[in-house]
Design a protein around this motif. Sequence first.
Motif, PDB file in Angstrom:
ATOM      1  N   VAL A   1       3.566  -4.357   8.232  1.00 63.05           N
ATOM      2  CA  VAL A   1       4.701  -3.508   8.600  1.00 63.05           C
ATOM      3  C   VAL A   1       4.616  -2.219   7.791  1.00 63.05           C
ATOM      4  N   GLN A   2       5.191  -1.170   8.368  1.00 65.67           N
ATOM      5  CA  GLN A   2       5.297   0.092   7.649  1.00 65.67           C
ATOM      6  C   GLN A   2       6.719   0.228   7.156  1.00 65.67           C
ATOM      7  N   LYS A   3       6.862   0.551   5.878  1.00 64.01           N
ATOM      8  CA  LYS A   3       8.173   0.752   5.264  1.00 64.01           C
ATOM      9  C   LYS A   3       8.253   2.212   4.853  1.00 64.01           C
TER      10      LYS A   3
ATOM     11  N   MET B   1      -4.143   2.875   8.267  1.00 69.91           N
ATOM     12  CA  MET B   1      -3.343   1.904   9.010  1.00 69.91           C
ATOM     13  C   MET B   1      -4.179   1.180  10.062  1.00 69.91           C
ATOM     14  N   ASP B   2      -5.037   1.912  10.761  1.00 69.12           N
ATOM     15  CA  ASP B   2      -5.897   1.284  11.776  1.00 69.12           C
ATOM     16  C   ASP B   2      -6.834   0.262  11.143  1.00 69.12           C
ATOM     17  N   GLU B   3      -7.453   0.632  10.018  1.00 73.71           N
ATOM     18  CA  GLU B   3      -8.375  -0.281   9.335  1.00 73.71           C
ATOM     19  C   GLU B   3      -7.650  -1.540   8.848  1.00 73.71           C
TER      20      GLU B   3
ATOM     21  N   VAL C   1       0.838  -1.197   0.000  1.00 72.62           N
ATOM     22  CA  VAL C   1       0.000   0.000   0.000  1.00 72.62           C
ATOM     23  C   VAL C   1       0.869   1.241   0.000  1.00 72.62           C
ATOM     24  N   TYR C   2       0.559   2.161  -0.907  1.00 70.37           N
ATOM     25  CA  TYR C   2       1.173   3.476  -0.911  1.00 70.37           C
ATOM     26  C   TYR C   2       0.171   4.457  -0.335  1.00 70.37           C
ATOM     27  N   LEU C   3       0.539   5.081   0.790  1.00 68.29           N
ATOM     28  CA  LEU C   3      -0.324   6.069   1.432  1.00 68.29           C
ATOM     29  C   LEU C   3      -0.148   7.387   0.685  1.00 68.29           C
TER      30      LEU C   3
ATOM     31  N   VAL D   1       1.450 -15.886   5.271  1.00 67.23           N
ATOM     32  CA  VAL D   1       2.723 -15.218   4.970  1.00 67.23           C
ATOM     33  C   VAL D   1       3.125 -14.330   6.135  1.00 67.23           C
ATOM     34  N   GLN D   2       4.320 -14.587   6.677  1.00 66.86           N
ATOM     35  CA  GLN D   2       4.864 -13.760   7.745  1.00 66.86           C
ATOM     36  C   GLN D   2       5.911 -12.828   7.149  1.00 66.86           C
ATOM     37  N   ILE D   3       5.972 -11.611   7.624  1.00 64.62           N
ATOM     38  CA  ILE D   3       6.972 -10.651   7.166  1.00 64.62           C
ATOM     39  C   ILE D   3       8.184 -10.752   8.084  1.00 64.62           C
TER      40      ILE D   3
END
Length: 118
Positions: free
Chosen positions: A94-96, A79-81, A64-66, A108-110
């Motif tokens: 995760v946030q990148k 992010m909450d949703e 996802v691109y915010l 799938v685990q990151i």
Amino acid sequence: MKMLKHVYPNRHRMSEDDYAEIDAPNTEHLNGPNGIAINIAEIRTQQDLLDAKDVLYGGDILVVYLEGEKSALSSSHIMDELRNTVEEVGGDIVQKGEDQLIVTPQTVQINRNKIGGE
């Protein structure tokens, strides 16, 4: 692809025509019922968010691109949703950087250990 809207976090809108085809092996076999797809999403509206959540419920991975100021939704709301959806499906998130999320289904685990770049 419905969710394929934006691969690079540039500030201009891209279309599917902006992508370069990479000479890769035949991937037709990946379309089977057990295949997991990686979907790219820009989330600007509530409908975009609902579409992204459907991807997770369907068992696929989501990048996802915010869109920040371009979005009708706040980044924290998105992010909450997605975090709530991840809890429902037993996935991972995760946030990148400041404007990218990677969200996965239960299967799938990151891995949080970075490869290279020391």
